[in-house]
Design a protein around this motif. Structure first.
Motif, PDB file in Angstrom:
ATOM      1  N   ALA A  12       0.813  -1.218   0.000  1.00 43.78           N
ATOM      2  CA  ALA A  12       0.000   0.000   0.000  1.00 43.78           C
ATOM      3  C   ALA A  12       0.845   1.267   0.000  1.00 43.78           C
ATOM      4  CB  ALA A  12      -0.939   0.003   1.201  1.00 43.78           C
ATOM      5  N   LEU A  90      -5.795  -1.821  -6.690  1.00 48.49           N
ATOM      6  CA  LEU A  90      -5.246  -0.500  -7.000  1.00 48.49           C
ATOM      7  C   LEU A  90      -6.336   0.564  -6.927  1.00 48.49           C
ATOM      8  CD1 LEU A  90      -2.897   1.297  -8.052  1.00 48.49           C
ATOM      9  CD2 LEU A  90      -3.661   0.729 -10.370  1.00 48.49           C
ATOM     10  N   THR A  92      -9.102   0.512  -5.240  1.00 51.54           N
ATOM     11  CA  THR A  92      -9.565   0.707  -3.863  1.00 51.54           C
ATOM     12  C   THR A  92      -8.444   1.200  -2.955  1.00 51.54           C
ATOM     13  OG1 THR A  92      -9.167  -1.649  -3.400  1.00 51.54           O
ATOM     14  CG2 THR A  92     -11.391  -1.013  -4.050  1.00 51.54           C
ATOM     15  N   ARG A  93      -7.289   1.456  -3.533  1.00 49.82           N
ATOM     16  CA  ARG A  93      -6.142   2.057  -2.845  1.00 49.82           C
ATOM     17  C   ARG A  93      -5.611   1.171  -1.724  1.00 49.82           C
ATOM     18  NH1 ARG A  93      -7.663   8.439  -2.560  1.00 49.82           N
ATOM     19  NH2 ARG A  93      -5.568   8.525  -1.723  1.00 49.82           N
ATOM     20  N   ARG A  94      -5.667  -0.134  -1.977  1.00 46.63           N
ATOM     21  CA  ARG A  94      -5.060  -1.084  -1.047  1.00 46.63           C
ATOM     22  C   ARG A  94      -3.622  -1.397  -1.450  1.00 46.63           C
ATOM     23  NH1 ARG A  94     -10.579  -2.978  -1.120  1.00 46.63           N
ATOM     24  NH2 ARG A  94     -11.401  -3.159   1.008  1.00 46.63           N
ATOM     25  N   ASN A  96      -0.388   0.256  -4.278  1.00 48.49           N
ATOM     26  CA  ASN A  96      -0.065   1.372  -5.161  1.00 48.49           C
ATOM     27  C   ASN A  96       0.311   0.846  -6.544  1.00 48.49           C
ATOM     28  OD1 ASN A  96       2.927   0.948  -5.305  1.00 48.49           O
ATOM     29  ND2 ASN A  96       2.778   1.372  -3.109  1.00 48.49           N
ATOM     30  N   TRP A 255     -12.259   9.195  -1.296  1.00 47.84           N
ATOM     31  CA  TRP A 255     -11.640   8.094  -2.054  1.00 47.84           C
ATOM     32  C   TRP A 255     -11.005   8.615  -3.341  1.00 47.84           C
ATOM     33  CZ3 TRP A 255     -14.917   4.401  -5.494  1.00 47.84           C
ATOM     34  CH2 TRP A 255     -14.095   3.427  -6.066  1.00 47.84           C
ATOM     35  N   ARG A 263      -8.885   3.888   4.537  1.00 44.80           N
ATOM     36  CA  ARG A 263      -9.996   2.963   4.299  1.00 44.80           C
ATOM     37  C   ARG A 263     -10.728   2.582   5.585  1.00 44.80           C
ATOM     38  NH1 ARG A 263     -11.065   1.208  -0.255  1.00 44.80           N
ATOM     39  NH2 ARG A 263     -12.397  -0.318   0.768  1.00 44.80           N
TER      40      ARG A 263
END
Length: 337
Positions: A12, A90, A92-94, A96, A255, A263
């Motif tokens: 992340a 990616l 959901t920004r879990r 990079n 988001w 999150r």
């Protein structure tokens, strides 16, 4: 002072330029190579025909291979195994973009190694010109294949997102990691049963690309790359913006726009709390203004000048400053009386 926790690299966060992060990236890459390579090797060997034909049904074998791979590499990469999950993580920004690209590269390498190794281990496979090649079934149009791949990929990603949702109810969270491989087995089993004779079971652009490269046949590869990714994107948007318990307009705004998006935060709840604090401060200000006007305390500075400066100097919240002012007014009134 409590001892600072040891720093750990995660997908992340952007990697640093040092040996520790390089080692972590290599480990991440090789894990994805192993994960999809394991799956493709088993599926390739299962493609043997004639006397070497496996008595086990194809979807069962594929589902079992996926479940074992998920259990094996899960602690390292999540796992990803398919680019559509990499894209979903990616978005959901879990993870990079560095680890997304690294994961997909590892998957492609693993798929190529798996099909090449499997074709050499089982007699007759190396002569096949359609080994692991995903191709539309008889009588299906490109549009139908595209739709099937998109919809089934959508189902796959929705299941994954529901499992890792931070706002999932507690009784659904307990033990979800340990049973996830079983869920994957059942999921792949029913999806593969649907797609086996219609699309050849795509849902994995890396595997489809590896098959196209191995067979030098790129005729329909665009379907097996674009359709699963479209299904993944739709699943992410639907889950994050509508289906998740944490879904809200405030969360969606953060988001898409907040570089420090967290999150685990309930942005809707935080917004309500901010509004409550604002209205509380407004009410207290009105009370103090009324008292100032009624008692004619000419020696008291204007509140809109006093409160921000006091809050800045004392590091207290404006609500606290207003409370102190209110108490001061009451004290002055009692003293004068």
């Amino acid at each position: 002072m409590a001892e600072e926790e040891e720093y750990k690299a995660t997908p992340a966060t952007l990697p640093r330029c040092d040996f520790y992060h390089v080692r972590f990236m290599i480990r991440f890459f090789l894990t994805e190579v192993l994960g999809l390579g394991m799956i493709i090797f088993i599926i390739t060997c299962h493609s043997a025909s004639g006397a070497l034909t496996s008595p086990v049904n194809g979807p069962v074998t594929a589902a079992a291979a996926f479940a074992v791979a998920v259990w094996t590499i899960g602690p390292v990469t999540g796992p990803q195994i398919t680019p559509i999950l990499s894209v979903a993580l990616l978005m959901t920004r879990r993870i990079n973009f560095v680890y997304c690209i690294l994961g997909i590269a590892g998957q492609i390498c693993g798929a190529l190694i798996g099909v090449a190794l499997g074709s050499q281990m089982v007699p007759g496979l190396s002569e096949k010109n359609n080994l692991l090649l995903h191709w539309p079934g008889a009588g299906l149009s490109d549009g139908q294949v595209f739709g099937l791949e998109c919809i089934c990929s959508f189902f796959l990603i929705i299941c994954c997102l529901s499992t890792i949702d931070e706002f999932r109810k507690p009784h659904w969270i307990e033990g979800h990691i340990t049973v996830f491989s079983l869920i994957v087995y059942l999921l792949i089993l029913f999806l593969a049963s649907v797609l086996a004779e219609t699309t050849g079971v795509g849902m994995n652009p890396s595997a489809s690309l590896a098959g196209a490269i191995y067979n030098h046949n790129f005729g329909k590869i665009w379907i097996y790359i674009v359709a699963p990714i479209c299904g993944s994107v739709i699943a992410v948007l639907l889950w994050e913006m509508v289906l998740s318990d944490g879904a809200s307009w405030e969360r969606t705004k953060h988001w898409w726009t907040d570089p420090y998006f967290d999150r685990t935060k309930d942005y809707k709840k935080l917004k309500r709390q901010e509004e409550l604090d604002y209205y509380t401060e407004e009410a207290m200000l009105r009370i103090v203004h009324s008292m100032h006007k009624y008692f004619h305390f000419e020696n008291v500075p204007l509140l809109h000048q006093l409160i921000p400066s006091q809050a800045s100097e004392t590091k207290l919240s404006e609500t606290t400053i207003i409370s102190y002012l209110l108490i001061s007014y009451l004290a002055c009134y009692v003293t004068r009386g």
